[in-house]
Design a protein around this motif. Structure first.
Motif, PDB file in Angstrom:
ATOM      1  N   ALA A  58      -4.048   0.207   8.116  1.00  0.00           N
ATOM      2  CA  ALA A  58      -3.899   0.906   6.844  1.00  0.00           C
ATOM      3  C   ALA A  58      -3.245   2.273   7.070  1.00  0.00           C
ATOM      4  N   GLN A  59      -2.631   2.801   6.031  1.00  0.00           N
ATOM      5  CA  GLN A  59      -2.055   4.139   6.043  1.00  0.00           C
ATOM      6  C   GLN A  59      -2.865   5.024   5.098  1.00  0.00           C
ATOM      7  N   ALA A  60      -3.095   6.249   5.518  1.00  0.00           N
ATOM      8  CA  ALA A  60      -3.877   7.164   4.685  1.00  0.00           C
ATOM      9  C   ALA A  60      -3.422   8.598   4.918  1.00  0.00           C
ATOM     10  N   ILE A  61      -3.612   9.436   3.908  1.00  0.00           N
ATOM     11  CA  ILE A  61      -3.405  10.870   4.044  1.00  0.00           C
ATOM     12  C   ILE A  61      -4.701  11.465   4.583  1.00  0.00           C
ATOM     13  N   VAL A  62      -4.606  12.154   5.707  1.00  0.00           N
ATOM     14  CA  VAL A  62      -5.786  12.717   6.364  1.00  0.00           C
ATOM     15  C   VAL A  62      -5.675  14.239   6.385  1.00  0.00           C
ATOM     16  N   VAL A  63      -6.747  14.917   5.967  1.00  0.00           N
ATOM     17  CA  VAL A  63      -6.826  16.379   6.020  1.00  0.00           C
ATOM     18  C   VAL A  63      -7.681  16.754   7.219  1.00  0.00           C
ATOM     19  N   VAL A 120      -1.037  20.487   4.943  1.00  0.00           N
ATOM     20  CA  VAL A 120      -2.117  19.873   5.737  1.00  0.00           C
ATOM     21  C   VAL A 120      -2.300  18.400   5.408  1.00  0.00           C
ATOM     22  N   LEU A 121      -1.592  17.905   4.411  1.00  0.00           N
ATOM     23  CA  LEU A 121      -1.699  16.495   4.014  1.00  0.00           C
ATOM     24  C   LEU A 121      -0.783  15.664   4.901  1.00  0.00           C
ATOM     25  N   LYS A 122      -1.355  14.939   5.837  1.00  0.00           N
ATOM     26  CA  LYS A 122      -0.589  14.201   6.838  1.00  0.00           C
ATOM     27  C   LYS A 122      -0.863  12.700   6.721  1.00  0.00           C
ATOM     28  N   LEU A 123       0.209  11.903   6.747  1.00  0.00           N
ATOM     29  CA  LEU A 123       0.063  10.448   6.727  1.00  0.00           C
ATOM     30  C   LEU A 123      -0.245   9.950   8.131  1.00  0.00           C
ATOM     31  N   GLU A 124      -1.298   9.159   8.257  1.00  0.00           N
ATOM     32  CA  GLU A 124      -1.708   8.609   9.545  1.00  0.00           C
ATOM     33  C   GLU A 124      -2.075   7.137   9.389  1.00  0.00           C
ATOM     34  N   GLY A 125      -1.992   6.410  10.490  1.00  0.00           N
ATOM     35  CA  GLY A 125      -2.528   5.066  10.529  1.00  0.00           C
ATOM     36  C   GLY A 125      -4.030   5.137  10.761  1.00  0.00           C
ATOM     37  N   VAL A 126      -4.793   4.340  10.029  1.00  0.00           N
ATOM     38  CA  VAL A 126      -6.248   4.340  10.170  1.00  0.00           C
ATOM     39  C   VAL A 126      -6.737   2.905  10.332  1.00  0.00           C
ATOM     40  N   THR A 127      -7.737   2.727  11.188  1.00  0.00           N
ATOM     41  CA  THR A 127      -8.338   1.416  11.393  1.00  0.00           C
ATOM     42  C   THR A 127      -9.395   1.179  10.324  1.00  0.00           C
ATOM     43  N   LEU A 128      -9.277   0.057   9.641  1.00  0.00           N
ATOM     44  CA  LEU A 128     -10.191  -0.251   8.545  1.00  0.00           C
ATOM     45  C   LEU A 128     -11.147  -1.346   8.977  1.00  0.00           C
ATOM     46  N   SER A 129     -12.431  -1.038   8.970  1.00  0.00           N
ATOM     47  CA  SER A 129     -13.451  -2.017   9.339  1.00  0.00           C
ATOM     48  C   SER A 129     -13.705  -2.960   8.166  1.00  0.00           C
ATOM     49  N   PRO A 130     -14.322  -4.110   8.396  1.00  0.00           N
ATOM     50  CA  PRO A 130     -14.681  -4.993   7.282  1.00  0.00           C
ATOM     51  C   PRO A 130     -15.638  -4.271   6.325  1.00  0.00           C
ATOM     52  N   PRO A 131     -15.661  -4.667   5.059  1.00  0.00           N
ATOM     53  CA  PRO A 131     -16.561  -4.004   4.111  1.00  0.00           C
ATOM     54  C   PRO A 131     -18.015  -4.216   4.494  1.00  0.00           C
ATOM     55  N   VAL A 188      -9.348  -4.165  -9.906  1.00  0.00           N
ATOM     56  CA  VAL A 188     -10.405  -3.172 -10.066  1.00  0.00           C
ATOM     57  C   VAL A 188      -9.827  -1.761 -10.057  1.00  0.00           C
ATOM     58  N   ALA A 189     -10.618  -0.829 -10.564  1.00  0.00           N
ATOM     59  CA  ALA A 189     -10.229   0.581 -10.578  1.00  0.00           C
ATOM     60  C   ALA A 189     -11.473   1.439 -10.453  1.00  0.00           C
ATOM     61  N   TYR A 190     -11.265   2.701 -10.082  1.00  0.00           N
ATOM     62  CA  TYR A 190     -12.377   3.631  -9.901  1.00  0.00           C
ATOM     63  C   TYR A 190     -11.898   5.048 -10.171  1.00  0.00           C
ATOM     64  N   ALA A 191     -12.875   5.935 -10.430  1.00  0.00           N
ATOM     65  CA  ALA A 191     -12.541   7.320 -10.741  1.00  0.00           C
ATOM     66  C   ALA A 191     -13.341   8.324  -9.942  1.00  0.00           C
ATOM     67  N   SER A 192     -14.279   7.875  -9.143  1.00  0.00           N
ATOM     68  CA  SER A 192     -15.169   8.851  -8.502  1.00  0.00           C
ATOM     69  C   SER A 192     -15.590   8.411  -7.101  1.00  0.00           C
ATOM     70  N   SER A 193     -14.630   7.935  -6.325  1.00  0.00           N
ATOM     71  CA  SER A 193     -14.929   7.516  -4.964  1.00  0.00           C
ATOM     72  C   SER A 193     -13.997   8.236  -3.999  1.00  0.00           C
ATOM     73  N   ASP A 194     -14.544   9.096  -3.154  1.00  0.00           N
ATOM     74  CA  ASP A 194     -13.730   9.867  -2.220  1.00  0.00           C
ATOM     75  C   ASP A 194     -12.942   8.948  -1.285  1.00  0.00           C
ATOM     76  N   GLY A 195     -11.716   9.375  -0.951  1.00  0.00           N
ATOM     77  CA  GLY A 195     -10.910   8.628   0.007  1.00  0.00           C
ATOM     78  C   GLY A 195      -9.808   7.800  -0.615  1.00  0.00           C
ATOM     79  N   ALA A 196      -9.325   8.205  -1.787  1.00  0.00           N
ATOM     80  CA  ALA A 196      -8.360   7.380  -2.517  1.00  0.00           C
ATOM     81  C   ALA A 196      -6.966   7.368  -1.904  1.00  0.00           C
ATOM     82  N   TYR A 197      -6.586   8.407  -1.164  1.00  0.00           N
ATOM     83  CA  TYR A 197      -5.214   8.497  -0.666  1.00  0.00           C
ATOM     84  C   TYR A 197      -5.015   7.555   0.521  1.00  0.00           C
ATOM     85  N   SER A 198      -4.992   6.267   0.254  1.00  0.00           N
ATOM     86  CA  SER A 198      -4.870   5.274   1.320  1.00  0.00           C
ATOM     87  C   SER A 198      -4.269   3.992   0.768  1.00  0.00           C
TER      88      SER A 198
END
Length: 325
Positions: free
Chosen positions: A2-7, A15-26, A86-96
């Motif tokens: 996955a790709q995500a913006i990491v602070v 400070v907003l940097k795009l990085e590759g991130v490993t995503l574990s199963p839910p 689905v959609a959401y409005a209040s879950s941290d970590g959306a920039y991914s």
């Protein structure tokens, strides 16, 4: 991956940097989603600068709002399945591009509403919902003032308030934004850069003032917002795009007309599952009725989140902005 913006440090848009991130199963109670779009909101700036503190500390992935398709389901999840929109409005970590989300934070997006539209409206639209229907019950007898009328919340709120029968006054900072707000439900829009908005509000209300002021600007509009209210009116401070309001003596509310003041947040209004579902349904219903239009005015690739933040902070954007993974 996955790709995500990491602070990794607090600061400016750089400070907003795009990085590759490993995503574990839910995990239990979670689902994994492939995101189609992510909403840009001023609250994201507050977390980036440190005005608001990230619960996870540094580093963190910013963002609160997004929409996508469920690709995997964790143990104990029964309300959602693979393939659900689905959609959401209040879950941290959306920039991914992909992420795990607590299923309790998600709502299904009805047929007829695109995922891009859902991502553009969840946080802003549910904010408008609680402001106009819960914090203060707007109706045909209401005259209100809404600062930042051409912003993401402002354009939704103008249409919704007009649908509720209110007289809707707004403020904006340019003729282009004034015209935009007037096309989205506002009866009057004041240029706060060239006009004294307190004097204009008094003129427009024959000296009475408004029932309620919705203020997401903060420092630059306080205490003038209080002077726009009629006796026993309500000042709703729900943001601080110009900086936080300094501490003040509560006695000022008495001096200016036995006023009321509140500092609500969306998260305080959708803290239970029934409340979240009711708020989202109210938003979906009014959008599907065509009484509120959701216009996506700007889009940026997720990798350009820094440029999007710069444009937002320098007031180069209007209405709703999306980041596209």
């Amino acid at each position: 991956m996955a790709q995500a913006i990491v602070v990794r440090e607090l600061g400016g848009p750089e400070v907003l940097k795009l990085e590759g991130v490993t995503l574990s199963p839910p995990g239990p109670g979670e689902v994994q989603i492939r995101q189609v779009a992510v909403g840009l909101n001023f609250i994201d700036v507050y977390f980036r600068t440190g005005l608001y503190k990230s619960a996870s500390g540094l580093p963190f992935i910013p963002g609160k709002e997004g929409a996508g398709i469920v690709t995997a389901v964790g143990d104990g999840v029964s309300l959602l399945g693979v393939g659900d929109r689905v959609a959401y409005a209040s879950s941290d970590g959306a920039y991914s591009s992909e992420r795990n989300v607590e299923a309790s934070q998600l709502v299904k997006v009805p047929d007829g509403i695109s995922l891009e539209t859902a991502a553009a409206m969840m946080l802003k639209g549910m904010t408008a919902q609680y402001l106009l229907n819960q914090t203060f019950q707007v109706g045909p007898e209401t005259t209100l003032l809404f600062h930042a009328a051409a912003g993401g919340v402002g354009l939704i709120a103008g249409q919704w308030a007009k649908a509720l029968g209110a007289t809707v006054i707004g403020t904006a900072g340019s003729q282009e934004k004034i015209d935009l707000a007037l096309a989205h439900g506002y009866d009057h829009v004041i240029n706060y850069r060239t006009d004294d908005f307190v004097a204009r509000v008094k003129e427009l209300t024959d000296g009475r003032g408004v029932d309620v002021v919705y203020d997401s600007v903060g420092k630059d509009t306080y205490p003038a917002s209080l002077d726009c209210l009629k006796s026993r009116g309500l000042w709703v401070s729900f943001g601080n795009s110009s900086g936080p309001v300094d501490a003040f003596s509560i006695g000022i509310l008495a001096q200016k007309g036995s006023l009321f003041a509140t500092r609500p947040t969306l998260f305080g209004y959708v803290s239970t599952r029934p409340a979240l579902e009711a708020c989202a349904k109210s938003l979906f219903d009014i959008v599907q009725s065509n009484k509120v239009r959701i216009n996506i005015n700007q889009t940026y690739p997720l990798a350009d989140a820094g440029r999007a933040h710069t444009d937002l902070e320098t007031r180069k954007t209007s209405g709703t902005t999306l980041l596209i993974p």
